[in-house]
Design a protein around this motif. Structure first.
Motif: not given
Length: 454
Positions: A47-69
């Protein structure tokens, strides 16, 4: 083969990759889609979660990865830019790809390119990292991959992905205007082109209205659902430099006393988005318990985002590199560091909107020390940034920003020199903030400052 030999081979391989930046070349994504097909569509295996945007991609990706993990899933994460080592852009369950795995995956892909009549040099370095990530994730039996777009969306290498389960848009603001366009609408239109059929789009409830309108139109065109957290209200009940406790309520979620392992106030916006994504996943019957959400958010860490490097004197590093990011950082600093003497160490790239960045920073500064980032082609000289800041400090500017006195403006030759000057001017009531570019944050790490490694 010993570790030193493998590291030398890895460094040699990196040096051979095509360093061209091809972010505005319309031919690249179709080429990468053909390569992905010849690789057997590796992104179909998880399953893929694709993230785009100007600011906050890294933080959002880190949070989602940590929750799934925290839920027990095998999680891959592709992000950029790197601070410590290029390998940190490719992670499996929070661990970087090893040099040996990077080399092996490269050589797994290379024959496929040759069979297509392509050479290794026909693929840029960012494209190589993307291809290596999706194949490595398949080899690791990843269940979820959180993949961040590098620049824009339409022509970004990650747009070669097939239809992701979720397509997530963080805050869209002005950045890379020479490539993406001069307005929020133009930038949003570029980024919106990662929306594909059969996905679900998630974005901020308080997304810029022009950007939200574009995302709604593109979602409608693709026949997919767009979700925001209507009536979102997030309140910080406790906050330190390294974490915060939040009550979060909306039509999508209802949380009390939720602890986030990141302390900057600007993370509230990213947290709102993550909680919206969580609610969508739970609605889609993905196994994601509230306990895992709490654990994942509490355990999340992200170098270079309001990272505390030292406490005496207090030194904080943040990669804010555009006006919107700088405004968010300044607002967080004024909240968390109220009453402190603020010393800013700033280095920027010349292709950024640095006058607007300085306009946000100067009213919150007692001292500004400029330095030149270690990027010879793009760095703005420290002296030029200092001149820009000094010229802005007109009586009208100071009156408009309620500034009683002008900050002291200094220059430094290196990041080490800048921090030496900053610490010489620091008192027990001071805070030193290092910002302006991820290149500056990378220099800190290379200079031996701890706290920037995951």
């Amino acid at each position: 083969m010993d570790a030193a030999t493998i590291e030398r081979r890895y460094q040699k391989l990196l040096g051979q990759l095509n360093q061209a930046m091809l972010a505005n070349n319309h031919q690249r994504v179709p080429l990468l889609r053909r390569i992905m097909a010849h690789l057997g569509h590796p992104d179909h295996y998880y399953h893929v979660i694709h993230i785009a945007g100007t600011n906050g991609k890294g933080s959002t990706g880190a949070m989602l990865s940590s929750v799934l993990q925290a839920q027990g899933y095998r999680v891959g994460r592709f992000s950029s830019p790197a601070i410590n080592d290029a390998r940190e852009q490719l992670q499996f369950n929070g661990t970087w790809i090893s040099p040996a795995e990077f080399i092996d995956t490269y050589h797994e892909i290379l024959p496929v390119l040759k069979n297509m009549g392509l050479a290794a040099s026909d693929v840029s370095v960012f494209e190589w990292f993307f291809l290596i990530s999706v194949v490595w994730f398949r080899n690791q039996n990843v269940q979820w991959a959180v993949i961040e777009a590098g620049l824009g969306g339409l022509y970004d290498a990650t747009n070669a992905l097939a239809s992701p389960q979720l397509t997530v848009f963080t805050k869209i603001a002005l950045d890379h205007t020479a490539i993406l366009g001069p307005t929020i609408t133009a930038i949003a239109q570029n980024k919106s082109k990662i929306i594909k059929p059969h996905t679900t789009v998630v974005t901020l409830a308080d997304q810029h209205p022009d950007a939200l309108a574009v995302l709604q139109t593109e979602a409608l065109n693709q026949g997919v659902r767009l979700v925001t957290a209507k009536h979102a209200q997030l309140t910080i009940t406790q906050q330190t430099l390294t974490q915060m406790t939040v009550d979060a309520h909306s039509q999508c979620f209802d949380w009390t006393q939720l602890t986030l392992g990141l302390g900057a106030s600007y993370q509230l916006q990213n947290l709102q988005l993550v909680l919206t994504v969580v609610s969508v996943l739970q609605h889609q019957q993905v196994n994601l318990t509230n306990a895992a959400v709490r654990t994942g958010l509490q355990q999340v860490s992200l170098p270079g985002r309001a990272t505390v490097l030292q406490t005496d004197p207090l030194i904080i590093a943040d990669g804010a590199h555009n006006p919107d990011g700088m405004r968010a950082l300044v607002s967080s600093a004024q909240t968390l560091l109220a009453g402190r003497h603020l010393i800013w160490v700033v280095g920027v790239l010349q292709d950024k909107a640095y006058p607007d960045m300085m306009a946000a920073l100067l009213p919150a500064a007692d001292v500004v020390i400029t330095n030149t980032p270690a990027n010879p082609e793009r760095a703005l000289p420290a002296a030029q940034l200092a001149r820009t800041a000094t010229a802005m400090l007109t009586p009208a500017f100071m009156t408009a920003n309620a500034m009683a006195t002008a900050p002291e403006i200094l220059t430094a030759t290196t990041i080490t020199d800048a921090l030496t000057q900053a610490q010489q001017r620091a008192t027990p009531n001071s805070a030193i903030l290092v910002t302006g570019s991820f290149y500056v944050i990378r220099e800190l790490q290379q200079a031996g400052w701890k706290g920037l490694s995951q």
